[in-house]
Design a protein around this motif. Structure first.
Motif, short mmCIF file in Angstrom:
data_model
loop_
_atom_site.label_atom_id
_atom_site.label_comp_id
_atom_site.label_asym_id
_atom_site.label_seq_id
_atom_site.Cartn_x
_atom_site.Cartn_y
_atom_site.Cartn_z
N LYS A 59 1.17 -1.02 -0.16
CA LYS A 59 -0.10 0.15 0.12
C LYS A 59 0.98 1.09 -0.51
N GLN A 60 2.08 1.52 -0.89
CA GLN A 60 2.98 2.52 -0.97
C GLN A 60 3.46 2.28 -2.15
N PRO A 61 3.19 3.50 -2.90
CA PRO A 61 3.75 3.82 -4.65
C PRO A 61 5.56 3.10 -4.69
N VAL A 62 6.18 2.16 -5.74
CA VAL A 62 6.83 1.29 -6.31
C VAL A 62 7.50 1.61 -7.59
N PRO A 63 7.67 3.05 -7.20
CA PRO A 63 8.01 3.23 -9.17
C PRO A 63 9.39 2.68 -9.58
N VAL A 64 9.31 2.89 -10.42
CA VAL A 64 10.09 1.92 -11.45
C VAL A 64 11.06 2.81 -12.13
N VAL A 65 12.59 2.89 -11.89
CA VAL A 65 13.26 4.18 -12.91
C VAL A 65 13.86 4.13 -12.94
N ASN A 66 13.72 3.93 -14.06
CA ASN A 66 15.00 3.19 -15.77
C ASN A 66 16.19 3.93 -15.79
N ARG A 67 17.18 3.88 -14.78
CA ARG A 67 19.10 4.84 -15.32
C ARG A 67 19.86 4.29 -15.30
N ALA A 68 19.24 4.68 -17.02
CA ALA A 68 20.49 4.00 -17.93
C ALA A 68 21.58 4.34 -18.38
N GLY A 69 22.65 3.61 -18.90
CA GLY A 69 24.23 4.11 -19.44
C GLY A 69 25.00 3.33 -18.30
N ALA A 70 26.08 3.13 -19.42
CA ALA A 70 27.19 2.46 -19.64
C ALA A 70 27.04 0.93 -19.83
N ALA A 71 26.05 0.54 -20.53
CA ALA A 71 25.42 -0.82 -20.20
C ALA A 71 24.93 -1.65 -18.85
N GLY A 72 24.43 -0.42 -18.47
CA GLY A 72 23.79 -1.20 -16.48
C GLY A 72 25.11 -0.49 -15.27
N GLU A 73 25.97 0.05 -16.22
CA GLU A 73 26.50 0.04 -14.30
C GLU A 73 26.57 1.44 -14.36
N ILE A 74 25.49 2.22 -14.63
CA ILE A 74 25.77 3.87 -13.78
C ILE A 74 24.27 3.64 -12.60
N GLY A 75 22.81 2.39 -13.29
CA GLY A 75 22.13 2.22 -12.79
C GLY A 75 22.51 1.71 -11.65
N ASN A 76 23.48 0.61 -11.52
CA ASN A 76 23.23 -0.65 -10.98
C ASN A 76 24.57 -0.10 -9.62
N ALA A 77 25.41 1.37 -9.78
CA ALA A 77 26.09 1.72 -9.20
C ALA A 77 25.18 2.89 -7.87
N SER A 78 24.46 3.46 -8.93
CA SER A 78 23.44 4.04 -7.75
C SER A 78 22.99 3.12 -6.54
N VAL A 79 22.70 2.20 -7.21
CA VAL A 79 21.93 1.41 -6.21
C VAL A 79 22.92 0.93 -4.87
N ALA A 80 24.24 0.81 -5.03
CA ALA A 80 25.30 -0.16 -4.37
C ALA A 80 25.44 1.61 -3.44
N ARG A 81 25.84 2.29 -3.88
CA ARG A 81 26.29 3.38 -2.49
C ARG A 81 24.55 4.39 -2.02
N ALA A 82 23.71 3.56 -2.57
CA ALA A 82 22.21 4.09 -1.91
C ALA A 82 22.03 4.24 -0.37
N ALA A 83 20.87 4.34 -0.08
CA ALA A 83 21.18 4.50 1.95
C ALA A 83 20.65 2.76 1.69
N ALA A 84 21.07 1.89 2.14
CA ALA A 84 20.71 0.63 3.43
C ALA A 84 19.50 0.89 3.72
N ASP A 85 18.99 1.26 3.69
CA ASP A 85 17.59 1.38 4.69
C ASP A 85 15.83 0.63 3.68
N GLY A 86 16.57 -0.16 2.93
CA GLY A 86 15.51 -1.20 2.14
C GLY A 86 14.18 -0.34 0.57
N HIS A 87 14.70 1.04 1.11
CA HIS A 87 14.02 2.02 -0.22
C HIS A 87 13.98 2.57 -1.40
N THR A 88 15.56 1.71 -1.40
CA THR A 88 16.51 1.85 -2.66
C THR A 88 16.36 0.27 -3.21
#
Length: 324
Positions: A59-88
């Motif tokens: 019962k909460q929004p779960v937006p899908v964010v397309n963070r493209a670039g560098a064969a997936g490296e950019i989006g993957n790295a953004s999650v690796a650096r995200a706050a470790a609180d379960g919300h990313t």
């Protein structure tokens, strides 16, 4: 004299309690699901019904964010650096295990390492198909390879970028068969598919989801698969392994990851949520309609799968070598 050790002990004891309380309240706000490619590719095709299922559950929004670039490296790295609180979260593809190894081959520091992710749940693990337009002159894999040997570098194929989820299987094939195809990289599977539809290229590797509508319409046909065995519904399609390429085994999988520092109670809350969503008939219908078979695994089963597949992909990248 004993005040400081006592406070430290109380703080240490309180940390698991705080994490459990946080897991009990989770999620209190929107949870972002990152897809490291543009819309229309395998990650996006799986992420959207999973996100919809989580929205119904949480019962909460779960937006899908397309963070493209560098064969997936950019989006993957953004999650690796995200706050470790379960919300990313990351809807990761098999290529995420390839990118750090490719960076090392190219002599640069990887933007992330696999150790920066906590695997939560696998949703699909599809053998990859070798796809050509219906009007293409090749009716068989052997005819394609024979033509490629006659005309080295003349037959173009699209991919989601160097060392991406659609490039590695093609590089596996060209390396094993010792043929030279013209690689045309794009920013993701969606644009790579559009290039095949528009005639910019003549073949590509793809998971079943994105190409299913075009197989049904008769726009595409399949020459081979990278699976270990023939695929239900495509029994007439040979595997590359049975055609003499034993190392050409590849799966485009899609699974949920959290940043590695996510507390264990939160990871367990996420795992339970994914298991519930995997049982949701709406999710199963949505995946099936898109040509994807649910292959749900979590916990130790997902971790074991990930270790084995990562080892196979790292060996493949090392065989492929440096690509400028």
């Amino acid at each position: 004299m004993h005040r400081r050790p006592l406070l430290a002990a109380l703080a240490a004891a309180a940390t698991p309690l705080a994490a459990r309380a946080q897991a009990g309240d989770f999620p209190a706000r929107a949870v972002t699901m990152v897809v490291s490619f543009p819309p229309g590719g395998q990650g996006d095709v799986v992420a959207r019904p999973v996100a919809a299922g989580l929205e119904r559950l949480w019962k909460q929004p779960v937006p899908v964010v397309n963070r493209a670039g560098a064969a997936g490296e950019i989006g993957n790295a953004s999650v690796a650096r995200a706050a470790a609180d379960g919300h990313t979260l990351l809807m990761g593809l098999s290529s995420m295990a390839v990118i750090p190894e490719a960076a090392k081959l190219l002599g640069r520091q990887p933007a992330y390492e696999m150790e920066q992710f906590a695997p939560i749940a696998l949703f699909t693990a599809d053998p990859t198909f070798l796809v050509v337009p219906a009007a293409a002159p090749w009716q068989t894999l052997e005819a394609l390879l024979e033509d490629a040997r006659r005309r080295p570098g003349a037959i173009p194929y699209s991919s989601s970028g160097n060392y991406g989820a659609l490039h590695v299987p093609m590089a596996m094939l060209t390396t094993a068969a010792q043929v030279n195809l013209l690689h045309v990289p794009f920013q993701g599977g969606g644009p790579a598919l559009t290039a095949l539809l528009s005639g910019q290229v003549q073949l590509m590797a793809s998971g079943p989801g994105p190409i299913t509508p075009h197989l049904r319409s008769g726009a595409f046909r399949v020459l081979a698969s990278w699976g270990a065995t023939r695929i239900a519904g495509f029994e007439q399609v040979p595997t590359l392994m049975e055609r003499g390429f034993p190392e050409a085994e590849y799966y485009i999988w899609a699974g949920i990851f959290a940043p590695a520092g996510t507390p264990a109670p939160l990871r367990e809350a996420l795992r339970q949520a994914m298991a519930t969503v995997a049982r949701d008939p709406d999710l199963q219908r949505a995946l099936a309609a898109g040509g994807n078979a649910l292959d749900y695994r979590d916990g130790a089963a997902f971790e074991e799968f990930l270790r084995a597949d990562t080892a196979r992909l790292v060996r493949a990248v090392q065989r492929i070598g440096k690509i400028e």
